[in-house]
Scaffold this motif. Structure first.
Motif, PDB file in Angstrom:
ATOM      1  N   GLN A  13      27.917  25.461  18.904  1.00  0.00           N
ATOM      2  CA  GLN A  13      27.074  24.912  17.859  1.00  0.00           C
ATOM      3  C   GLN A  13      25.730  24.424  18.417  1.00  0.00           C
ATOM      4  N   GLU A  14      24.752  24.300  17.539  1.00  0.00           N
ATOM      5  CA  GLU A  14      23.422  23.886  17.989  1.00  0.00           C
ATOM      6  C   GLU A  14      23.451  22.512  18.644  1.00  0.00           C
ATOM      7  N   ASP A  15      24.278  21.614  18.125  1.00  0.00           N
ATOM      8  CA  ASP A  15      24.372  20.273  18.695  1.00  0.00           C
ATOM      9  C   ASP A  15      25.324  20.199  19.881  1.00  0.00           C
ATOM     10  N   ASP A  16      25.833  21.357  20.329  1.00  0.00           N
ATOM     11  CA  ASP A  16      26.683  21.395  21.519  1.00  0.00           C
ATOM     12  C   ASP A  16      25.874  21.626  22.794  1.00  0.00           C
ATOM     13  N   LEU A  37      18.013  27.119  25.066  1.00  0.00           N
ATOM     14  CA  LEU A  37      19.200  27.699  25.686  1.00  0.00           C
ATOM     15  C   LEU A  37      19.690  28.973  24.995  1.00  0.00           C
ATOM     16  N   LEU A  38      18.922  29.483  24.050  1.00  0.00           N
ATOM     17  CA  LEU A  38      19.347  30.690  23.349  1.00  0.00           C
ATOM     18  C   LEU A  38      19.496  31.893  24.276  1.00  0.00           C
ATOM     19  N   ASN A  39      18.777  31.897  25.376  1.00  0.00           N
ATOM     20  CA  ASN A  39      18.873  33.001  26.325  1.00  0.00           C
ATOM     21  C   ASN A  39      19.490  32.545  27.648  1.00  0.00           C
ATOM     22  N   VAL A  40      20.286  31.478  27.574  1.00  0.00           N
ATOM     23  CA  VAL A  40      20.968  30.947  28.747  1.00  0.00           C
ATOM     24  C   VAL A  40      22.472  31.158  28.565  1.00  0.00           C
ATOM     25  N   VAL A  41      23.114  31.707  29.596  1.00  0.00           N
ATOM     26  CA  VAL A  41      24.552  31.977  29.519  1.00  0.00           C
ATOM     27  C   VAL A  41      25.311  30.708  29.153  1.00  0.00           C
ATOM     28  N   SER A  42      26.170  30.839  28.165  1.00  0.00           N
ATOM     29  CA  SER A  42      27.027  29.814  27.553  1.00  0.00           C
ATOM     30  C   SER A  42      26.597  29.488  26.130  1.00  0.00           C
ATOM     31  N   HIS A  43      25.352  29.870  25.758  1.00  0.00           N
ATOM     32  CA  HIS A  43      24.897  29.565  24.397  1.00  0.00           C
ATOM     33  C   HIS A  43      24.165  30.748  23.763  1.00  0.00           C
ATOM     34  N   THR A  44      24.272  31.917  24.352  1.00  0.00           N
ATOM     35  CA  THR A  44      23.598  33.084  23.788  1.00  0.00           C
ATOM     36  C   THR A  44      24.269  33.502  22.488  1.00  0.00           C
ATOM     37  N   ILE A  47      34.529  14.848  15.147  1.00  0.00           N
ATOM     38  CA  ILE A  47      33.186  14.330  15.451  1.00  0.00           C
ATOM     39  C   ILE A  47      32.187  15.375  14.956  1.00  0.00           C
ATOM     40  N   PRO A  48      31.964  15.457  13.649  1.00  0.00           N
ATOM     41  CA  PRO A  48      31.195  16.578  13.099  1.00  0.00           C
ATOM     42  C   PRO A  48      29.690  16.501  13.321  1.00  0.00           C
ATOM     43  N   HIS A  49      29.164  15.325  13.600  1.00  0.00           N
ATOM     44  CA  HIS A  49      27.705  15.175  13.651  1.00  0.00           C
ATOM     45  C   HIS A  49      27.242  14.675  15.017  1.00  0.00           C
ATOM     46  N   GLY A  50      26.064  15.132  15.405  1.00  0.00           N
ATOM     47  CA  GLY A  50      25.417  14.617  16.611  1.00  0.00           C
ATOM     48  C   GLY A  50      25.672  15.454  17.845  1.00  0.00           C
ATOM     49  N   GLY A 101      23.263  18.289  28.677  1.00  0.00           N
ATOM     50  CA  GLY A 101      24.653  18.714  28.700  1.00  0.00           C
ATOM     51  C   GLY A 101      24.961  19.859  27.769  1.00  0.00           C
ATOM     52  N   ARG A 102      26.204  20.305  27.862  1.00  0.00           N
ATOM     53  CA  ARG A 102      26.727  21.340  26.967  1.00  0.00           C
ATOM     54  C   ARG A 102      28.203  21.040  26.684  1.00  0.00           C
ATOM     55  N   ARG A 103      28.666  21.397  25.503  1.00  0.00           N
ATOM     56  CA  ARG A 103      30.087  21.218  25.164  1.00  0.00           C
ATOM     57  C   ARG A 103      30.807  22.542  25.428  1.00  0.00           C
TER      58      ARG A 103
END
Length: 262
Positions: free
Chosen positions: A156-159, A166-173, A197-200, A219-221
């Motif tokens: 997700q965008e908030d992850d 990070l759209l072109n970074v491995v893990s969030h492409t 935890i739906p928000h933030g 960070g990243r989730r």
């Protein structure tokens, strides 16, 4: 029954036994699922876990790389492991509780740094692995299951700290996110942590490369807990233990915990 499960990419179980002991003493989850053991199974001190009350264990180890394990204070049965790519990597193990619930513990390949399967075979391997998970999930149509692990994708965008950057970074492409969502849809899974935890912004990993990970907070989730629909209706709550990243000689991941009233 109140039931708690924790997932943690420990980044070498033998190096970080003191951290594991500290975590287990303070949090006491019923089940601890670990990834990236970096050790053969017979070199892991299961007796140390047993002394802390975790006398049930199922492990799949591998020298220096990969490796997954489940340690439990309640009875578990080894339900085998899946070699998604047929290359012998120790990236999955499943156990069953006495009440019939099956826990699937996964460690998805990280995928290297370049998001191009042609120039970076590690990224291609990652995509193939998640495709295999999607196909397995569709075939299984799982029920009474909990899936946990380091899935190495922040969907997700908030992850992530910056969706745009990070759209072109491995893990969030987009290709990774789409594939992970296809696994969720194929098995009708619910992302329990985001349901609770739906928000933030929400992260479970901070790079070692940052000189001050806490202040930078980039960070990243990447670590997840999912459940099938028949378990989602049971009350649950989730936590990500950010403070663990600040312990001495930490993993770059922190534990994620979910609790269920089953």
């Amino acid at each position: 029954m109140r039931f708690s499960i924790a997932t943690w990419n420990i980044n070498s179980v033998r190096i970080r036994m003191e951290l594991i002991a500290r975590f287990l003493r303070s949090e006491r989850p019923d089940i601890l699922c670990l990834q990236e053991l970096k050790s053969p199974a017979d070199k892991i001190a299961c007796s140390a876990f047993a002394e802390m009350g975790y006398d049930q264990s199922v492990l799949r180890g591998q020298k220096a790389y990969n490796g997954v394990a489940v340690f439990s204070r309640i009875p578990i049965t080894d339900m085998g492991s899946k070699d998604m790519l047929g290359n012998g990597s120790a990236r999955h193990v499943a156990v069953q509780l006495d009440n019939g619930i099956i826990i699937e513990n996964f460690y998805v390949p990280a995928g290297g740094y370049e998001p191009d399967p042609v120039t970076n075979p590690k990224f291609g391997e990652k995509l193939d692995y998640v495709r295999a998970m999607r196909d397995w999930s569709r075939q299984e149509q799982p029920t009474r299951k909990i899936l946990v692990g380091d899935l190495n994708i922040a969907p997700q965008e908030d992850d992530v700290w910056s969706h745009r950057q990070l759209l072109n970074v491995v893990s969030h492409t987009p290709v990774e996110v789409d594939l992970l969502n296809s696994v969720i849809e194929g098995g009708n899974w619910t992302d329990i942590v985001r349901a609770d935890i739906p928000h933030g912004k929400l992260y479970s990993w901070w790079s070692y490369r940052s000189p001050d990970w806490d202040a930078a907070d980039k960070g990243r989730r990447l670590d997840h807990i999912w459940a099938t629909p028949d378990l989602v209706r049971d009350h649950h709550c989730s936590r990500i233990l950010r403070s663990v990243r600040g312990w001495e000689r930490p993993s770059d991941h922190v534990p994620v915990i979910a609790e269920f009233d089953l």
